[in-house]
Design an enzyme around this catalytic site. Sequence first.
Site, PDB file in Angstrom:
ATOM      1  N   GLY A   9       4.846   7.795   4.285  1.00  0.00           N
ATOM      2  CA  GLY A   9       5.221   8.148   2.597  1.00  0.00           C
ATOM      3  C   GLY A   9       5.969   7.474   1.778  1.00  0.00           C
ATOM      4  O   GLY A   9       5.914   7.101   1.145  1.00  0.00           O
ATOM      5  N   GLY A  11       5.714   3.837   2.397  1.00  0.00           N
ATOM      6  CA  GLY A  11       5.153   2.603   1.393  1.00  0.00           C
ATOM      7  C   GLY A  11       5.042   2.344   0.852  1.00  0.00           C
ATOM      8  O   GLY A  11       5.095   3.364   0.119  1.00  0.00           O
ATOM      9  N   TYR A 153      -3.472  -6.212  14.917  1.00  0.00           N
ATOM     10  CA  TYR A 153      -3.886  -4.891  13.693  1.00  0.00           C
ATOM     11  C   TYR A 153      -5.477  -5.262  13.684  1.00  0.00           C
ATOM     12  O   TYR A 153      -5.734  -3.476  13.611  1.00  0.00           O
ATOM     13  CB  TYR A 153      -2.980  -5.694  12.308  1.00  0.00           C
ATOM     14  CG  TYR A 153      -3.462  -4.703  11.205  1.00  0.00           C
ATOM     15  CD1 TYR A 153      -2.825  -4.060  10.845  1.00  0.00           C
ATOM     16  CD2 TYR A 153      -4.249  -4.708  10.293  1.00  0.00           C
ATOM     17  CE1 TYR A 153      -2.922  -3.036  10.027  1.00  0.00           C
ATOM     18  CE2 TYR A 153      -4.510  -4.048   8.939  1.00  0.00           C
ATOM     19  CZ  TYR A 153      -3.400  -2.689   9.135  1.00  0.00           C
ATOM     20  OH  TYR A 153      -3.325  -1.847   7.224  1.00  0.00           O
ATOM     21  N   LYS A 157      -6.674  -1.090  14.562  1.00  0.00           N
ATOM     22  CA  LYS A 157      -6.772   0.123  13.557  1.00  0.00           C
ATOM     23  C   LYS A 157      -8.556   0.816  13.984  1.00  0.00           C
ATOM     24  O   LYS A 157      -8.656   1.771  13.410  1.00  0.00           O
ATOM     25  CB  LYS A 157      -7.107  -0.648  12.473  1.00  0.00           C
ATOM     26  CG  LYS A 157      -5.551  -1.267  11.809  1.00  0.00           C
ATOM     27  CD  LYS A 157      -4.743   0.271  11.435  1.00  0.00           C
ATOM     28  CE  LYS A 157      -5.043   1.240   9.517  1.00  0.00           C
ATOM     29  NZ  LYS A 157      -4.573   2.510   9.248  1.00  0.00           N
TER      30      LYS A 157
END
Length: 389
Positions: A9, A11, A153, A157
């Site tokens: 929150g 970011g 990444y 993800k």
Amino acid sequence: MACAVVTGGRGFLGRHLVHKLLESGKWEVVRIMDLAAGLAVDADEEKALSAALESGRAQYAGVDLRNLPQVIQALEHATVVFHMAAPDSSISDWKLHHSVNVIGTRNVIEACIEQGVHKLIYTSSPSVVFDYINGVKDADESLAYPAKLMDSYSETKAQAEALVLDANGRHGLATCAIRPSGLFGPGDRLFLPSIVAAARAGKLKFQIGSGDNKFDWTYVENVVHAHVCAEEALVDASGVAAGKAYFITNCEPVKFWEFLSEFLERLGYPRPQYQLPVALVLPLACIAEWACKQLAPLGVPMTQFTPARIRYMSLWRTFSCDRAATLLKYKPLYTVEEGIQRTVTSFQHLRASPAAGGDGKSAARWWWMVLVAVVLLAVFFQRFLHEVA
């Protein structure tokens, strides 16, 4: 009690979503989850967020997603969880990405089930279906995960997204995944600052490729709107919107280099003046990445000049939002042009000085690196031809 929890929150995207949730008046409590032990309120958000914290409408929880008991405690009384937390995508660290993206997401799912959370909305990425080899044009959600992804990444993800979608229906939990493409806007700490830093160092004199490749960029408030639409559409785990992934864009594909050039020009920096063919730059990037990996034990950091970055800047990457429009009722609130204007206005501190011409030392250092890469490439091919002969 209507309680929305936002992981990550603090970011870039998380801050915008928290502000929107508080502004909506729908939620009795908006709980901000992030890694830091305490919350430092910035000057630009002080008034609204400080008032919400004082009244109790906003709460902060310092949580490490890799710690399941901490996550369970932080999700107490939560109605919906917006799971946005993730490490910086530019960091080349498989262990970090796996521990946060995969293990952390698994913990969020388990905590949601433990605390009886109704809805889980995961912020994924279009990179989960992008192999960095083949371009994609107007791809929809039927595009499968590639057999191999180019970086840790994207790989982690994709694993996390699969966990979230598979969790739909477990103990009444309704889930979905949002895949926003090319995020930009006020408060960005990665994309635009890095572009300006490169321009100031004299590294953006060249365009990679023909420049004809189109890309889907998405203004941050449109991505926030998509998350709000997803929460409203997730009625229950058996509903048509649940258990699915959704591409989110501005629905206005633009040429990748033209988009970058617009920002550079409006902030007072020159557009790229020259064009380098991908066939020339890609082998150099391969060598640079290989050399950094070999020298990593000596403390040499991983270069950002990688094959994945070159392909990212030179391949088509556009996606269809038809599913989001139909099932989530998503429609962009701001055009690309409006987004650019708002973003440039918020980044006046990055504007070029009248005498800005780039950091000569940084530019020279970069070109020396290119020269060394060319020499290494020549040596490599010489050895290869000798072995063949």
